[in-house]
Design an enzyme around this catalytic site. Structure first.
Site, PDB file in Angstrom:
ATOM      1  N   CYS A  74      -2.846  26.724  23.432  1.00 47.80           N
ATOM      2  CA  CYS A  74      -1.428  26.386  23.361  1.00 47.80           C
ATOM      3  C   CYS A  74      -1.044  25.765  24.702  1.00 47.80           C
ATOM      4  O   CYS A  74      -1.200  26.412  25.750  1.00 47.80           O
ATOM      5  CB  CYS A  74      -0.638  27.666  23.112  1.00 47.80           C
ATOM      6  SG  CYS A  74       1.147  27.472  23.182  1.00 47.80           S
ATOM      7  N   CYS A 181       0.622  19.188  22.148  1.00 45.23           N
ATOM      8  CA  CYS A 181       0.886  20.499  21.535  1.00 45.23           C
ATOM      9  C   CYS A 181      -0.198  20.652  20.475  1.00 45.23           C
ATOM     10  O   CYS A 181      -0.464  19.707  19.718  1.00 45.23           O
ATOM     11  CB  CYS A 181       2.270  20.523  20.900  1.00 45.23           C
ATOM     12  SG  CYS A 181       2.560  21.910  19.766  1.00 45.23           S
TER      13      CYS A 181
HETATM   14  N1  DGL Z   1       1.028  24.994  19.870  1.00 45.10           N
HETATM   15  C1  DGL Z   1       1.836  25.154  21.010  1.00 45.10           C
HETATM   16  C2  DGL Z   1       1.487  24.161  22.100  1.00 45.10           C
HETATM   17  O1  DGL Z   1       0.376  23.679  22.174  1.00 45.10           O
HETATM   18  C3  DGL Z   1       3.311  25.346  20.965  1.00 45.10           C
HETATM   19  C4  DGL Z   1       4.120  25.383  19.758  1.00 45.10           C
HETATM   20  C5  DGL Z   1       5.360  26.213  19.956  1.00 45.10           C
HETATM   21  O2  DGL Z   1       5.237  27.429  19.853  1.00 45.10           O
HETATM   22  O3  DGL Z   1       6.426  25.644  20.232  1.00 45.10           O
HETATM   23  O4  DGL Z   1       2.304  23.845  22.939  1.00 45.10           O
END
Ligand code: DGL
Length: 260
Positions: A74, A181
């Site tokens: 993430c 993301c």
């Molecule tokens: N998948 C996450 C990232 O790479 C974030 C998504 C979220 O929770 O807003 O930033």
């Protein structure tokens, strides 16, 4: 640390499944424990202190389950918590993600580089530092609400969102789009349809997988490809439907395009 222990992987939800697919491709002999903190998603519109506390809880869940290393799959949680976690838990290898602006900038021929990410990722110092080094042609594009559409697997809404987002760039030269993301990797088929043919797409997944190989090798924790290979999926949300979505996305990621 036990070499046969699983590698822990976490995200705010299903986005990190795209990273998990890359990890499995690079290191098929490892066992993986994936934890989606779906109950507290999204992370990307929360203050960084909150994301840091949630990331620590997810990290402790994985190390408490016996993981030998943890991949923060993430970008938002990496920006908010990776340095803190590495300082507080120096004995556990901790891998993170960052928007792949560096390779996009180094390979740029002409035109702008759009960096799609959560508002929190784009606000924090880690990304500002990246911009200072490689941001000459980069345009940060916050995408609040987009991860939710990936979680819901609502393809029509995803396409409408991206169409709106890209419309100001219709007649501008674009070189690349960085998927900053981990949820956005699942949008690659739609983005390929919406963007002109030569526009390159980057995510950080394969780079993180190669880094995990280096770190496990360095620490004597790498398992041979003939071993292991199991994947266990968990979520902070007790709704069993979440695990079904994760399984579906893992299949989709395995079949889908792999970015550099
Ligand atoms: N998948 C996450 C990232 O790479 C974030 C998504 C979220 O929770 O807003 O930033």
């Amino acid at each position: 640390m036990d070499k046969n222990a699983p590698v822990g992987v976490f995200d705010s939800g299903v986005g990190g499944i795209s990273v998990l697919a890359s990890l499995r491709k690079e290191l098929p002999g490892e066992d993986y424990l994936y934890y989606g903190d779906t109950l507290h998603a999204p992370y990307g519109t929360r203050p960084s202190e909150e994301v840091c506390a949630l990331a620590e809880a997810a990290f402790l869940h994985l190390t408490g389950s016996g993981c030998k290393a943890v991949v923060i799959a993430c970008n938002t949680a990496t920006a908010a918590a990776a340095a803190f976690l590495r300082g507080k838990y120096p004995d556990c290898p901790i891998l993170g993600m960052e928007p792949a602006l560096k390779p996009a900038a180094l390979n740029r021929e002409d035109g702008a580089i759009l960096v799609l990410a959560t508002p929190t990722t784009l606000r924090l110092g880690k990304f500002r530092h990246l911009m200072e080094q490689y941001g000459e042609a980069a345009v940060p594009v916050p995408c609040p609400g987009l991860m939710e559409l990936v979680e819901q697997r609502d393809k029509a809404a995803q396409e409408a969102y991206l169409q709106r987002l890209l419309s100001p760039w219709e007649s501008e030269p674009l070189d690349a789009v960085v998927l900053g993301c981990t949820h956005y990797t699942f949008l690659v088929p739609i983005l390929r349809r919406l963007l002109p043919p030569g526009v390159k797409l980057y995510d950080g997944n394969a780079g993180t997988a190669r880094q995990l190989r280096r770190v496990l090798t360095r620490d004597g924790l790498l398992r041979p490809r003939s071993e292991g290979g199991t994947i266990r999926l968990e979520s902070s949300d007790p709704d069993p439907g979440v695990l079904t979505v994760m399984r579906g996305l893992l299949d989709e990621a395995a079949a889908g395009p792999v970015l550099a």
